[in-house]
Design an enzyme around this catalytic site. Structure first.
Site, PDB file in Angstrom:
ATOM      1  N   VAL A   1      -6.114 -17.473   3.727  1.00 14.65           N
ATOM      2  CA  VAL A   1      -7.522 -18.016   2.666  1.00 14.65           C
ATOM      3  C   VAL A   1      -6.818 -19.511   2.071  1.00 14.65           C
ATOM      4  CG1 VAL A   1      -9.176 -17.382   0.718  1.00 14.65           C
ATOM      5  CG2 VAL A   1      -7.413 -15.349   1.732  1.00 14.65           C
TER       6      VAL A   1
ATOM      7  N   ASP B   1      -8.696  -0.724   1.146  1.00 15.60           N
ATOM      8  CA  ASP B   1      -7.952  -1.468   0.905  1.00 15.60           C
ATOM      9  C   ASP B   1      -7.408  -1.819  -0.286  1.00 15.60           C
ATOM     10  OD1 ASP B   1      -5.172  -2.131   1.499  1.00 15.60           O
ATOM     11  OD2 ASP B   1      -5.874  -3.959   2.280  1.00 15.60           O
TER      12      ASP B   1
ATOM     13  N   GLY C   1      -3.885 -18.094  -0.653  1.00 13.40           N
ATOM     14  CA  GLY C   1      -2.908 -17.055  -0.280  1.00 13.40           C
ATOM     15  C   GLY C   1      -2.442 -17.440   1.252  1.00 13.40           C
TER      16      GLY C   1
END
Length: 319
Positions: free
Chosen positions: A42, A150, A35
Site C-alpha cells: 500500500v 478478514d 505498509g
C-alpha cells in the site's frame, strides 16, 4: 514504571519507497510506502486535486491467476458501491492491467492492533462506540453484497471521526484461486470463524460477526477469547471449544458471546449489535464526540494528519 504510563515511539506511518517499489501506477505518482499486507503493498499518492489516497497494488502471484482476476473485478465493483460513515470508500481501480490495484481514501489514524499494543485495552465507552461503528460498517459492506472475510484489529482504523473498516472486497476474490491450495491462507487464522476453518457452511455475512466478537474482546482486554499460541491450536479451539470471556468487562460478555456463537445462524446481525451497544452505553445513547478516544491516543491520531515532506516531493497527480 506503571504499565502504559510512557509509550514507545510510534511506528512511522510512512516509509520511503524501496528499490523494487514502483514510482508510478496508472498515472498516480507514489510518494511513500504505507505498509505491506498479504494481498500486496500500500502506497501514499494524491488525486489531481491534492486529496491523499492509499493505493494498494496486488501481489504478482495473485495477478497471474485468472480466477483471482475474475473475482477481484467483481468484488472491487461491489466494494465501490459501499457507502457509509465507518467505511473507507474505494475511489479508483484497475483490475485488467499487469498489476491490479485499487485506491481508497487515505484515513489518518491508528490501526486498532497498534493502539492496543501501545496504550493497552480501551475504556468501555470507547469499546462500545468502536463495536457499534464497526457493526454499522459491516451493514454497509454486506448491503453491497460484499463479505469482508478478514476483519481484524489491523483492518480497523481509529480516526478522529470514529472507527473505519478497511480492506473489504479483496479477501473473497482470492478465496477460490489456486493460491488457496498452497501455503497462502486467505484471512487471518486468529480471526476466522468456524465455518471459514472447516469450509462448511460457506463463509457469509455472519462470518464477519464472529470476527467482530474477537475484535471486541481484543479491544477491551488486549487478549484473545480462545487463547494464544500457534495457528493450528488456535483454530482447533475456535471450532471445538467455548471462548474464555473472563477477562472482558462483565457487561460486554453477553454481546461478545453472542457474536462468537459456533453456528452462523445463532449470531446477531449488525443492527442487533448496534442496539446491544446502545443499551450498554451511558443513557442508552451512542453519541460520538471529539473525545471518543483516550486523550493520549487521540493526540497521536491527530499527528497522523501530517504527511512527511521528505516523502512527498510533489503532491500533484502524475500526467
Amino acid at each position: 514504571m506503571a504499565a502504559h504510563d510512557e509509550h514507545p515511539p510510534p511506528r512511522p506511518q510512512f516509509g520511503p519507497l524501496g528499490p523494487t517499489d514502483p514510482r508510478e501506477v496508472a498515472g498516480y505518482a507514489l510518494r511513500a510506502r504505507i505498509g505491506t499486507g498479504g494481498m500486496g503493498a500500500v502506497y501514499l499518492s494524491y488525486t489531481r486535486g491534492g486529496q491523499p489516497i492509499a493505493l494498494k497494488v496486488v501481489r504478482g502471484e495473485f495477478a497471474e491467476d485468472p480466477d483471482f482476476r475474475r473475482r477481484f473485478t467483481a468484488e472491487v465493483r461491489a466494494a465501490r458501491r459501499v457507502q457509509g460513515p465507518y467505511t473507507v470508500p474505494v475511489l479508483d481501480s484497475n483490475t485488467e492491467g499487469a498489476a491490479p490495484w485499487l485506491a481508497t481514501a487515505y484515513i489518518p489514524g491508528f490501526p486498532l492492533a497498534e493502539a492496543v499494543r501501545r496504550h493497552g485495552p480501551l475504556p468501555l465507552d470507547t469499546v462500545l462506540l468502536l463495536v457499534a461503528g464497526v457493526a454499522e460498517a459491516l451493514a454497509s459492506i454486506h448491503g453491497a453484497g460484499v463479505v469482508h472475510r478478514d476483519l481484524k484489529p489491523g483492518n480497523v482504523l481509529l480516526s478522529a471521526e470514529g472507527p473505519k473498516v478497511i480492506d473489504f472486497g479483496i479477501a473473497q476474490a482470492a478465496d477460490t484461486t489456486a493460491l488457496t491450495g498452497t501455503d497462502v491462507r486467505v484471512g487471518t487464522p486468529a480471526y476466522m470463524a468456524p465455518e471459514q476453518i472447516v469450509g462448511n457452511p460457506p463463509a457469509g455475512p455472519a462470518t464477519d460477526l464472529f470476527a467482530l466478537g474477537i475484535v471486541a474482546h481484543f479491544a477491551a482486554t488486549g487478549g484473545h477469547p480462545f487463547g494464544e499460541g500457534g495457528a493450528h491450536g488456535l483454530m482447533y479451539r475456535i471450532v471445538q471449544e467455548d471462548p474464555d470471556l473472563s477477562a472482558a468487562p462483565e457487561v460486554l460478555r453477553p454481546l461478545i458471546a453472542a457474536c462468537l456463537a459456533k453456528r452462523p445462524a445463532d449470531r446477531p446481525g449488525p443492527a442487533q449489535v448496534v442496539e446491544m451497544c446502545r443499551a450498554l452505553s451511558p443513557g442508552q445513547t451512542l453519541q460520538r464526540r471529539d473525545g471518543w478516544l483516550p486523550p493520549a491516543l487521540a493526540a497521536q491520531v491527530s499527528q497522523r494528519d501530517t504527511v512527511p515532506v521528505s516523502y512527498t516531493h510533489s503532491r500533484a497527480h502524475a500526467t
